[in-house]
Scaffold this motif. Structure first.
Motif, short mmCIF file in Angstrom:
data_model
loop_
_atom_site.label_atom_id
_atom_site.label_comp_id
_atom_site.label_asym_id
_atom_site.label_seq_id
_atom_site.Cartn_x
_atom_site.Cartn_y
_atom_site.Cartn_z
N PHE A 1 -9.09 2.65 -4.51
CA PHE A 1 -7.92 2.03 -3.90
C PHE A 1 -8.33 0.87 -2.99
CE2 PHE A 1 -4.00 2.51 -1.02
CZ PHE A 1 -3.21 1.75 -1.87
N THR B 1 0.85 2.38 -5.76
CA THR B 1 -0.26 1.45 -6.01
C THR B 1 -1.59 2.20 -6.04
OG1 THR B 1 -0.18 0.85 -3.65
CG2 THR B 1 0.83 -0.66 -5.21
N ARG B 2 -1.67 3.32 -5.34
CA ARG B 2 -2.87 4.16 -5.43
C ARG B 2 -3.01 4.72 -6.85
NH1 ARG B 2 -6.05 6.41 -1.56
NH2 ARG B 2 -4.60 5.77 0.08
N SER C 1 -2.63 -7.15 2.84
CA SER C 1 -1.75 -6.42 1.92
C SER C 1 -0.46 -6.06 2.65
CB SER C 1 -2.44 -5.16 1.41
OG SER C 1 -2.78 -4.31 2.48
N SER D 1 -6.37 -7.57 -4.49
CA SER D 1 -5.00 -8.07 -4.32
C SER D 1 -4.91 -9.05 -3.16
CB SER D 1 -4.05 -6.89 -4.09
OG SER D 1 -4.05 -6.01 -5.19
N GLU E 1 0.84 -1.20 0.00
CA GLU E 1 0.00 0.00 0.00
C GLU E 1 0.88 1.25 0.00
OE1 GLU E 1 -3.19 0.19 2.84
OE2 GLU E 1 -3.40 -2.00 2.88
N THR F 1 -1.97 3.22 -9.49
CA THR F 1 -2.41 2.09 -10.30
C THR F 1 -3.94 1.97 -10.26
OG1 THR F 1 -0.35 0.88 -9.96
CG2 THR F 1 -2.27 -0.41 -10.61
N ALA F 2 -4.51 2.13 -9.07
CA ALA F 2 -5.98 2.06 -8.94
C ALA F 2 -6.63 3.15 -9.79
CB ALA F 2 -6.37 2.21 -7.48
N ASP G 1 -10.87 -1.09 -3.38
CA ASP G 1 -11.22 -2.25 -4.22
C ASP G 1 -9.95 -2.93 -4.74
OD1 ASP G 1 -13.91 -1.96 -3.87
OD2 ASP G 1 -14.25 -0.85 -5.74
N LEU G 2 -8.94 -2.14 -5.06
CA LEU G 2 -7.67 -2.73 -5.52
C LEU G 2 -7.03 -3.54 -4.40
CD1 LEU G 2 -5.46 -3.05 -7.66
CD2 LEU G 2 -4.42 -0.93 -6.79
N ILE H 1 -10.55 2.06 -10.65
CA ILE H 1 -11.25 1.51 -9.48
C ILE H 1 -10.76 2.24 -8.23
CG2 ILE H 1 -11.54 -0.75 -10.55
CD1 ILE H 1 -9.31 -1.80 -8.71
#
Length: 254
Positions: A204, A193-194, A220, A211, A189, A196-197, A206-207, A202
């Motif tokens: 964060f 990666t935020r 995570s 995952s 996290e 990427t969401a 939900d991602l 979608i």
């Protein structure tokens, strides 16, 4: 109580947020003098202030790892300020995700430059000081994406390249008391990666849920998980661990 890294100097690229910040904080908490460079001036200033307010010895500078002169100058200043450069963590990174047929030349080259050229620049800059001191720890941050990941032909290639770079440094520098290892995070996290969401449209949360569904430990990762792995490689007692890639992903990776 003495910390694991009392008297050591740790240099971390991309150290102002996310995984890099977690690594810097752990080193500082365990007694190291810390140096961090980043291109994000605002985040760098905030992190530096936080560390100094806690009484830690900190050097920070806005610098781009892709620019060899900026890197060499920063490393030289760290050495002159603290008297050594004992630990290097090549953490600076960017993503420019896209499927191959949509990926631009800039998407490819930017990722190659930051991850590969950047790590080359910093490793080359610090090695002379480490060789002279007959001691050093180099830790490169790779990724589980090195094993292949849809939409990340550039990132996966760069992270796989870092593993080859790591093993070569281990062979070349081992006789000087310098080890080189890599940590390959899974889903962590972070701000990256935020992003990427946002890219895939979608939330964060939900991602994270998607995952975690594929992670055996059913949670995570956090920056501290990677910092702990980095600290293992950076420890003076880990002198016989060299040229290794440790996947920190909540489950096995081939």
């Amino acid at each position: 109580m003495a910390g694991r890294f009392d008297g050591r100097v740790a240099f971390v690229t991309g150290g102002s947020r996310g995984i890099g910040k977690g690594i810097v904080q752990l080193f500082a908490e365990e007694g190291a003098k810390v140096a961090l460079i980043d291109v994000n001036e605002e985040a760098l200033s905030e992190t530096t202030s936080e560390l100094k307010e806690k009484g830690y010895d900190v050097y920070s500078k806005v610098a781009n790892v892709v620019d060899a002169q900026q890197v060499e100058h920063a490393v030289k200043e760290v050495y002159e300020t603290f008297g050594s450069v004992d630990i290097l963590v090549n953490n600076a990174g960017v993503i420019r995700d896209n499927l191959l047929f949509k990926m631009t030349d800039s998407d490819w080259q930017t990722v190659m430059d930051v991850h590969l050229k950047g790590s080359f620049n910093t490793a080359r800059a610090v090695q002379q000081y480490m060789v002279n001191h007959k001691y050093g720890r180099i830790i490169n941050i790779s990724s589980t994406s090195a094993l292949g990941n849809r939409g990340q032909a550039n990132y996966a290639t760069a992270k796989a390249g870092l593993q080859g770079f790591t093993k070569t440094l281990a062979i070349e520098l081992g006789k000087f008391g310098i080890t080189a290892n890599a940590v390959a995070p899974g889903f962590i996290e972070t701000e990256m990666t935020r992003e990427t969401a946002n890219r895939i449209g979608i939330s964060f949360d939900d991602l994270i849920k998607a995952s975690v569904a594929n992670i055996p430990v059913a949670r995570s990762g956090k920056p501290s998980d990677i910092a702990n792995a980095v600290a293992f490689f950076a420890d003076e007692k880990s002198s016989f661990v060299n040229g290794q890639v440790l996947y920190v992903a909540g489950g096995p990776r081939c």
